[in-house]
Design a protein around this motif. Structure first.
Motif, PDB file in Angstrom:
ATOM      1  N   ILE A  47       0.825  -1.221   0.000  1.00  0.00           N
ATOM      2  CA  ILE A  47       0.000   0.000   0.000  1.00  0.00           C
ATOM      3  C   ILE A  47       0.855   1.265   0.000  1.00  0.00           C
ATOM      4  O   ILE A  47       0.631   2.152  -0.834  1.00  0.00           O
ATOM      5  CB  ILE A  47      -1.026  -0.031   1.149  1.00  0.00           C
ATOM      6  CG1 ILE A  47      -2.099  -1.071   0.817  1.00  0.00           C
ATOM      7  CG2 ILE A  47      -1.649   1.343   1.371  1.00  0.00           C
ATOM      8  CD1 ILE A  47      -3.137  -1.261   1.887  1.00  0.00           C
ATOM      9  N   PRO A  48       1.856   1.404   0.881  1.00  0.00           N
ATOM     10  CA  PRO A  48       2.683   2.617   0.800  1.00  0.00           C
ATOM     11  C   PRO A  48       3.429   2.738  -0.526  1.00  0.00           C
ATOM     12  O   PRO A  48       3.562   3.837  -1.072  1.00  0.00           O
ATOM     13  CB  PRO A  48       3.662   2.480   1.966  1.00  0.00           C
ATOM     14  CG  PRO A  48       3.090   1.471   2.865  1.00  0.00           C
ATOM     15  CD  PRO A  48       2.237   0.586   2.031  1.00  0.00           C
ATOM     16  N   ALA A  49       3.908   1.618  -1.043  1.00  0.00           N
ATOM     17  CA  ALA A  49       4.625   1.659  -2.324  1.00  0.00           C
ATOM     18  C   ALA A  49       3.689   2.093  -3.443  1.00  0.00           C
ATOM     19  O   ALA A  49       4.057   2.920  -4.293  1.00  0.00           O
ATOM     20  CB  ALA A  49       5.222   0.288  -2.630  1.00  0.00           C
ATOM     21  N   ALA A  50       2.473   1.569  -3.462  1.00  0.00           N
ATOM     22  CA  ALA A  50       1.510   1.934  -4.506  1.00  0.00           C
ATOM     23  C   ALA A  50       1.106   3.395  -4.397  1.00  0.00           C
ATOM     24  O   ALA A  50       0.985   4.091  -5.409  1.00  0.00           O
ATOM     25  CB  ALA A  50       0.282   1.039  -4.409  1.00  0.00           C
ATOM     26  N   VAL A  51       0.908   3.872  -3.176  1.00  0.00           N
ATOM     27  CA  VAL A  51       0.552   5.284  -2.991  1.00  0.00           C
ATOM     28  C   VAL A  51       1.679   6.174  -3.500  1.00  0.00           C
ATOM     29  O   VAL A  51       1.439   7.166  -4.210  1.00  0.00           O
ATOM     30  CB  VAL A  51       0.246   5.579  -1.494  1.00  0.00           C
ATOM     31  CG1 VAL A  51       0.163   7.069  -1.227  1.00  0.00           C
ATOM     32  CG2 VAL A  51      -1.043   4.891  -1.087  1.00  0.00           C
ATOM     33  N   TYR A  52       2.911   5.825  -3.179  1.00  0.00           N
ATOM     34  CA  TYR A  52       4.045   6.613  -3.652  1.00  0.00           C
ATOM     35  C   TYR A  52       4.152   6.567  -5.173  1.00  0.00           C
ATOM     36  O   TYR A  52       4.371   7.587  -5.816  1.00  0.00           O
ATOM     37  CB  TYR A  52       5.334   6.081  -3.013  1.00  0.00           C
ATOM     38  CG  TYR A  52       6.560   6.814  -3.492  1.00  0.00           C
ATOM     39  CD1 TYR A  52       6.822   8.109  -3.058  1.00  0.00           C
ATOM     40  CD2 TYR A  52       7.423   6.228  -4.389  1.00  0.00           C
ATOM     41  CE1 TYR A  52       7.953   8.782  -3.513  1.00  0.00           C
ATOM     42  CE2 TYR A  52       8.536   6.877  -4.849  1.00  0.00           C
ATOM     43  CZ  TYR A  52       8.804   8.172  -4.405  1.00  0.00           C
ATOM     44  OH  TYR A  52       9.908   8.840  -4.869  1.00  0.00           O
ATOM     45  N   MET A  53       3.996   5.390  -5.750  1.00  0.00           N
ATOM     46  CA  MET A  53       4.131   5.238  -7.192  1.00  0.00           C
ATOM     47  C   MET A  53       3.002   5.930  -7.954  1.00  0.00           C
ATOM     48  O   MET A  53       3.197   6.380  -9.078  1.00  0.00           O
ATOM     49  CB  MET A  53       4.185   3.765  -7.573  1.00  0.00           C
ATOM     50  CG  MET A  53       5.438   3.065  -7.132  1.00  0.00           C
ATOM     51  SD  MET A  53       5.446   1.309  -7.509  1.00  0.00           S
ATOM     52  CE  MET A  53       5.758   1.389  -9.272  1.00  0.00           C
ATOM     53  N   LEU A  54       1.830   6.002  -7.354  1.00  0.00           N
ATOM     54  CA  LEU A  54       0.692   6.637  -8.023  1.00  0.00           C
ATOM     55  C   LEU A  54       0.494   8.092  -7.617  1.00  0.00           C
ATOM     56  O   LEU A  54      -0.513   8.695  -7.981  1.00  0.00           O
ATOM     57  CB  LEU A  54      -0.579   5.826  -7.743  1.00  0.00           C
ATOM     58  CG  LEU A  54      -0.594   4.421  -8.338  1.00  0.00           C
ATOM     59  CD1 LEU A  54      -1.825   3.660  -7.874  1.00  0.00           C
ATOM     60  CD2 LEU A  54      -0.521   4.467  -9.848  1.00  0.00           C
ATOM     61  N   SER A  55       1.432   8.642  -6.875  1.00  0.00           N
ATOM     62  CA  SER A  55       1.291  10.031  -6.437  1.00  0.00           C
ATOM     63  C   SER A  55       1.286  11.019  -7.603  1.00  0.00           C
ATOM     64  O   SER A  55       0.837  12.146  -7.443  1.00  0.00           O
ATOM     65  CB  SER A  55       2.391  10.383  -5.434  1.00  0.00           C
ATOM     66  OG  SER A  55       3.652  10.324  -6.072  1.00  0.00           O
ATOM     67  N   PHE A  56       1.732  10.597  -8.781  1.00  0.00           N
ATOM     68  CA  PHE A  56       1.714  11.487  -9.949  1.00  0.00           C
ATOM     69  C   PHE A  56       0.280  11.848 -10.333  1.00  0.00           C
ATOM     70  O   PHE A  56       0.056  12.870 -10.972  1.00  0.00           O
ATOM     71  CB  PHE A  56       2.431  10.829 -11.122  1.00  0.00           C
ATOM     72  CG  PHE A  56       1.658   9.731 -11.783  1.00  0.00           C
ATOM     73  CD1 PHE A  56       0.847  10.009 -12.869  1.00  0.00           C
ATOM     74  CD2 PHE A  56       1.741   8.427 -11.326  1.00  0.00           C
ATOM     75  CE1 PHE A  56       0.117   8.985 -13.483  1.00  0.00           C
ATOM     76  CE2 PHE A  56       1.034   7.419 -11.938  1.00  0.00           C
ATOM     77  CZ  PHE A  56       0.215   7.693 -13.018  1.00  0.00           C
ATOM     78  N   ILE A  57      -0.696  11.030  -9.958  1.00  0.00           N
ATOM     79  CA  ILE A  57      -2.089  11.314 -10.299  1.00  0.00           C
ATOM     80  C   ILE A  57      -2.575  12.568  -9.583  1.00  0.00           C
ATOM     81  O   ILE A  57      -3.312  13.373 -10.149  1.00  0.00           O
ATOM     82  CB  ILE A  57      -2.984  10.102  -9.942  1.00  0.00           C
ATOM     83  CG1 ILE A  57      -2.609   8.927 -10.833  1.00  0.00           C
ATOM     84  CG2 ILE A  57      -4.455  10.447 -10.089  1.00  0.00           C
ATOM     85  CD1 ILE A  57      -3.302   7.633 -10.449  1.00  0.00           C
ATOM     86  N   VAL A  58      -2.148  12.741  -8.351  1.00  0.00           N
ATOM     87  CA  VAL A  58      -2.575  13.882  -7.536  1.00  0.00           C
ATOM     88  C   VAL A  58      -1.925  15.171  -8.000  1.00  0.00           C
ATOM     89  O   VAL A  58      -2.528  16.244  -7.940  1.00  0.00           O
ATOM     90  CB  VAL A  58      -2.279  13.618  -6.048  1.00  0.00           C
ATOM     91  CG1 VAL A  58      -2.679  14.783  -5.189  1.00  0.00           C
ATOM     92  CG2 VAL A  58      -2.950  12.333  -5.596  1.00  0.00           C
ATOM     93  N   LYS A  59      -0.712  15.080  -8.514  1.00  0.00           N
ATOM     94  CA  LYS A  59       0.049  16.285  -8.891  1.00  0.00           C
ATOM     95  C   LYS A  59      -0.514  16.942 -10.096  1.00  0.00           C
ATOM     96  O   LYS A  59      -0.971  16.644 -11.030  1.00  0.00           O
ATOM     97  CB  LYS A  59       1.512  15.939  -9.103  1.00  0.00           C
ATOM     98  CG  LYS A  59       2.173  15.563  -7.812  1.00  0.00           C
ATOM     99  CD  LYS A  59       3.620  15.223  -8.038  1.00  0.00           C
ATOM    100  CE  LYS A  59       4.254  14.778  -6.728  1.00  0.00           C
ATOM    101  NZ  LYS A  59       5.607  14.389  -6.854  1.00  0.00           N
TER     102      LYS A  59
END
Length: 96
Positions: free
Chosen positions: A84-96
């Motif tokens: 979960i933390p790895a996926a959140v970090y990897m998908l953080s580009f969606i929020v930016k």
């Protein structure tokens, strides 16, 4: 996974044509669909690694076979806690 491996082999072989051509290919890795696919790849590799440790433990210590169900739950919990933390970090580009 096979598609990612194939793309990786092709892009590494393209480096022989020079850094300019190689850098032009890097747009592929910035594609949102590819980045989401990388998250799936990380999930598969992480689960495979954790489950492999479980199998090694059960192979080397046969007395642990009685705890098969608990080991399966442990694999699921460890996978979730790490993924979960790895996926959140990897998908953080969606929020930016």
């Amino acid at each position: 996974m096979f598609l990612f491996l194939l793309i990786h082999i092709v892009d590494i072989s393209i480096i022989g044509w020079g850094p300019v051509v190689f850098n032009k290919l890097l747009f592929l890795y910035r594609n949102p669909i590819f980045r989401v696919g990388e998250v799936g790849l990380v999930a598969a590799v992480l689960y495979h690694a954790i489950n492999g440790v479980r199998i090694c433990i059960m192979d080397f210590w046969p007395e642990t076979m009685g705890y098969h169900r608990k080991f399966n739950y442990a694999v699921g919990i460890i996978f979730t806690v790490l993924f979960i933390p790895a996926a959140v970090y990897m998908l953080s580009f969606i929020v930016k």
